[in-house]
Write an enzyme that holds these catalytic residues in place. Structure first.
Site, PDB file in Angstrom:
ATOM      1  N   SER A  37       0.895  -1.168  -0.062  1.00 32.03           N
ATOM      2  CA  SER A  37      -0.103  -0.069  -0.069  1.00 32.03           C
ATOM      3  C   SER A  37       0.808   1.277   0.026  1.00 32.03           C
ATOM      4  O   SER A  37       2.053   1.183   0.650  1.00 32.03           O
ATOM      5  CB  SER A  37      -1.029   0.045   1.407  1.00 32.03           C
ATOM      6  OG  SER A  37      -1.505   1.416   1.454  1.00 32.03           O
ATOM      7  N   TYR A  71      -1.374  -0.826  10.033  1.00 33.66           N
ATOM      8  CA  TYR A  71      -1.691  -1.196   8.703  1.00 33.66           C
ATOM      9  C   TYR A  71      -0.205  -0.966   7.692  1.00 33.66           C
ATOM     10  O   TYR A  71       0.226  -1.589   7.077  1.00 33.66           O
ATOM     11  CB  TYR A  71      -2.754  -0.610   8.404  1.00 33.66           C
ATOM     12  CG  TYR A  71      -2.947  -0.663   6.846  1.00 33.66           C
ATOM     13  CD1 TYR A  71      -3.577  -2.042   6.354  1.00 33.66           C
ATOM     14  CD2 TYR A  71      -3.004   0.358   5.788  1.00 33.66           C
ATOM     15  CE1 TYR A  71      -4.054  -2.387   5.119  1.00 33.66           C
ATOM     16  CE2 TYR A  71      -3.230  -0.145   4.564  1.00 33.66           C
ATOM     17  CZ  TYR A  71      -3.657  -1.260   3.921  1.00 33.66           C
ATOM     18  OH  TYR A  71      -4.110  -1.486   2.844  1.00 33.66           O
TER      19      TYR A  71
HETATM   20  N1  LIG Z   1      -9.158  -0.674  -1.190  1.00 30.33           N
HETATM   21  C1  LIG Z   1      -7.979   0.220  -1.037  1.00 30.33           C
HETATM   22  O1  LIG Z   1      -8.091   1.344  -1.063  1.00 30.33           O
HETATM   23  C2  LIG Z   1      -6.738  -0.320  -1.054  1.00 30.33           C
HETATM   24  C3  LIG Z   1      -5.539   0.320  -1.143  1.00 30.33           C
HETATM   25  C4  LIG Z   1      -4.229  -0.232  -0.694  1.00 30.33           C
HETATM   26  C5  LIG Z   1      -4.141  -1.517  -0.625  1.00 30.33           C
HETATM   27  N2  LIG Z   1      -5.190  -2.408  -0.440  1.00 30.33           N
HETATM   28  C6  LIG Z   1      -4.993  -3.744  -0.348  1.00 30.33           C
HETATM   29  O2  LIG Z   1      -5.591  -4.642  -1.276  1.00 30.33           O
HETATM   30  C7  LIG Z   1      -6.117  -5.580  -0.588  1.00 30.33           C
HETATM   31  C8  LIG Z   1      -7.393  -6.044  -1.139  1.00 30.33           C
HETATM   32  O3  LIG Z   1      -8.268  -5.208  -0.582  1.00 30.33           O
HETATM   33  P1  LIG Z   1      -9.881  -4.670  -1.210  1.00 30.33           P
HETATM   34  O4  LIG Z   1      -9.857  -3.244  -1.156  1.00 30.33           O
HETATM   35  O5  LIG Z   1     -10.145  -5.458  -2.389  1.00 30.33           O
HETATM   36  O6  LIG Z   1     -10.556  -5.491   0.122  1.00 30.33           O
HETATM   37  P2  LIG Z   1     -11.941  -6.452   0.141  1.00 30.33           P
HETATM   38  O7  LIG Z   1     -12.375  -6.276   1.822  1.00 30.33           O
HETATM   39  O8  LIG Z   1     -12.834  -6.172  -0.748  1.00 30.33           O
HETATM   40  O9  LIG Z   1     -11.367  -7.811  -0.056  1.00 30.33           O
HETATM   41  C9  LIG Z   1     -10.497  -8.415   0.784  1.00 30.33           C
HETATM   42  C10 LIG Z   1     -10.500  -9.810   0.679  1.00 30.33           C
HETATM   43  O10 LIG Z   1      -9.684 -10.635   1.390  1.00 30.33           O
HETATM   44  C11 LIG Z   1     -10.200 -11.814   2.200  1.00 30.33           C
HETATM   45  N3  LIG Z   1      -9.714 -11.986   3.421  1.00 30.33           N
HETATM   46  C12 LIG Z   1      -9.556 -11.274   4.450  1.00 30.33           C
HETATM   47  N4  LIG Z   1      -9.100 -12.087   5.387  1.00 30.33           N
HETATM   48  C13 LIG Z   1      -8.613 -13.253   4.838  1.00 30.33           C
HETATM   49  C14 LIG Z   1      -7.894 -14.057   5.611  1.00 30.33           C
HETATM   50  N5  LIG Z   1      -7.302 -14.357   6.559  1.00 30.33           N
HETATM   51  N6  LIG Z   1      -7.671 -15.236   4.583  1.00 30.33           N
HETATM   52  C15 LIG Z   1      -8.134 -15.135   3.295  1.00 30.33           C
HETATM   53  N7  LIG Z   1      -8.877 -14.295   2.825  1.00 30.33           N
HETATM   54  C16 LIG Z   1      -9.024 -13.254   3.498  1.00 30.33           C
HETATM   55  C17 LIG Z   1     -11.619 -11.335   2.269  1.00 30.33           C
HETATM   56  O11 LIG Z   1     -12.539 -12.153   2.498  1.00 30.33           O
HETATM   57  C18 LIG Z   1     -12.159 -10.457   1.190  1.00 30.33           C
HETATM   58  O12 LIG Z   1     -12.593 -11.166   0.195  1.00 30.33           O
HETATM   59  C19 LIG Z   1      -5.834  -5.602   0.882  1.00 30.33           C
HETATM   60  O13 LIG Z   1      -4.412  -6.528   1.015  1.00 30.33           O
HETATM   61  C20 LIG Z   1      -5.740  -4.332   1.074  1.00 30.33           C
HETATM   62  O14 LIG Z   1      -5.000  -3.975   2.125  1.00 30.33           O
HETATM   63  C21 LIG Z   1      -6.575  -1.877  -0.661  1.00 30.33           C
END
Ligand SMILES: NC(=O)c1ccc[n+]([C@@H]2O[C@H](COP(=O)([O-])OP(=O)(O)OC[C@H]3O[C@@H](n4cnc5c(N)ncnc54)[C@H](O)[C@@H]3O)[C@@H](O)[C@H]2O)c1
Length: 253
Positions: free
Chosen positions: A144, A159
């Protein structure tokens, strides 16, 4: 793609509007067979069926908790049995948390570190072994912009620390696996329009997060998915140990 169809495993690809799901779709569109691992096994299976029907590639979605080596082993084994050889891994499962430093409990610190950083380690270790054996593999890990600029977006100290751990992990693993034909890179998005902040954000905060970005909006999950798909492609063979910024200019350095 080469003539042999390979499987890409995507963790955290069950949530409907998430980056993992968008990445699984993009990889399928590019001809990969797709294995999905997510806490939510039913949603993972449904995502895989949809992807198989839409793109005509083999796909399997299974329940798996990235923090539990036995659960990961069972999920990867099921994918290996059902699908072609695994050549790609996108470690996308993760959680965020906006808790300020002095309010953070050890329990929350451990939860955020374990799901994001330790989960990336556990899944990579299980999957990379067969890549090394085959002499080919592509791993891309979700970090991130918070890891680089010290938060300031949504996630707090745990985080940012967890996502920074993923950068160190990526760089050291890239160095160690370089000679084996396996590349390892990291993706560092700014704010992406998904449901990850749903439990603790507000429409006002979401608006502010968009306004703070030079391009004036949040990234779409598809935009981040396209970067993951590129890093898993055969063309990306000379890229390893790198961090790919995708933040709309919110952090320029
Ligand atoms: N959305 C943002 O702004 C953003 C920005 C930077 C990084 N990220 C990173 O991108 C990734 C995806 O985020 P997103 O926004 O698509 O979120 P999201 O919540 O839509 O998806 C996350 C997924 O991970 C799964 N998950 C959570 N814990 C788990 C575990 N212990 N084992 C297996 N699966 C698990 C959840 O069930 C979900 O399907 C994350 O790592 C997040 O930190 C997101």
């Amino acid at each position: 793609m080469s003539t042999e169809q390979l499987t890409a495993i995507v963790t955290g690809a069950a949530s409907q509007r998430g980056i993992g799901r968008a990445t699984a779709r993009k990889l399928a569109q590019q001809g990969w067979a797709v294995g999905i691992i997510d806490l939510d096994g039913d949603a993972a299976a449904a995502a895989a069926s949809e992807i198989a029907a839409e793109f005509g590639v083999p796909a399997l979605g299974v329940a798996g908790n990235v923090t539990d080596p036995d659960s990961v082993d069972a999920a990867v084994t099921a994918i290996e049995r059902a699908l072609p050889r695994v050549g790609g891994l996108a470690n996308i499962a993760g959680i965020t948390s906006p808790t300020r430093f002095f309010e953070t409990t050890l329990e929350e610190w451990n939860r955020v570190m374990t799901i994001n950083a330790t989960g990336t380690y556990i899944v990579s270790k299980r999957v990379a072994a067969s890549m090394v054996e085959a002499g080919y593999g592509r791993i891309a890990n979700m970090s991130s912009v918070s890891a680089i600029r010290g938060g300031g977006v949504f996630g707090g100290v745990p985080y940012s620390a967890a996502k920074a751990a993923i950068l160190g992990f990526t760089r050291a693993l890239a160095r160690e696996l370089g000679p084996t034909g396996v590349t390892v890179n990291a993706v560092a998005p700014g704010v992406v329009s998904t449901d990850i902040r749903a439990a603790s954000s507000t429409p006002e905060l979401e608006e502010k997060l968009s306004a703070d970005v030079p391009v004036g909006r949040q990234a779409t999950a598809d935009e981040v998915a396209a970067l993951f798909a590129f890093l898993l492609s055969p063309d990306a063979g000379y890229l390893t140990g790198a961090t790919y910024d995708i933040n709309g200019g919110s952090h320029i350095y």
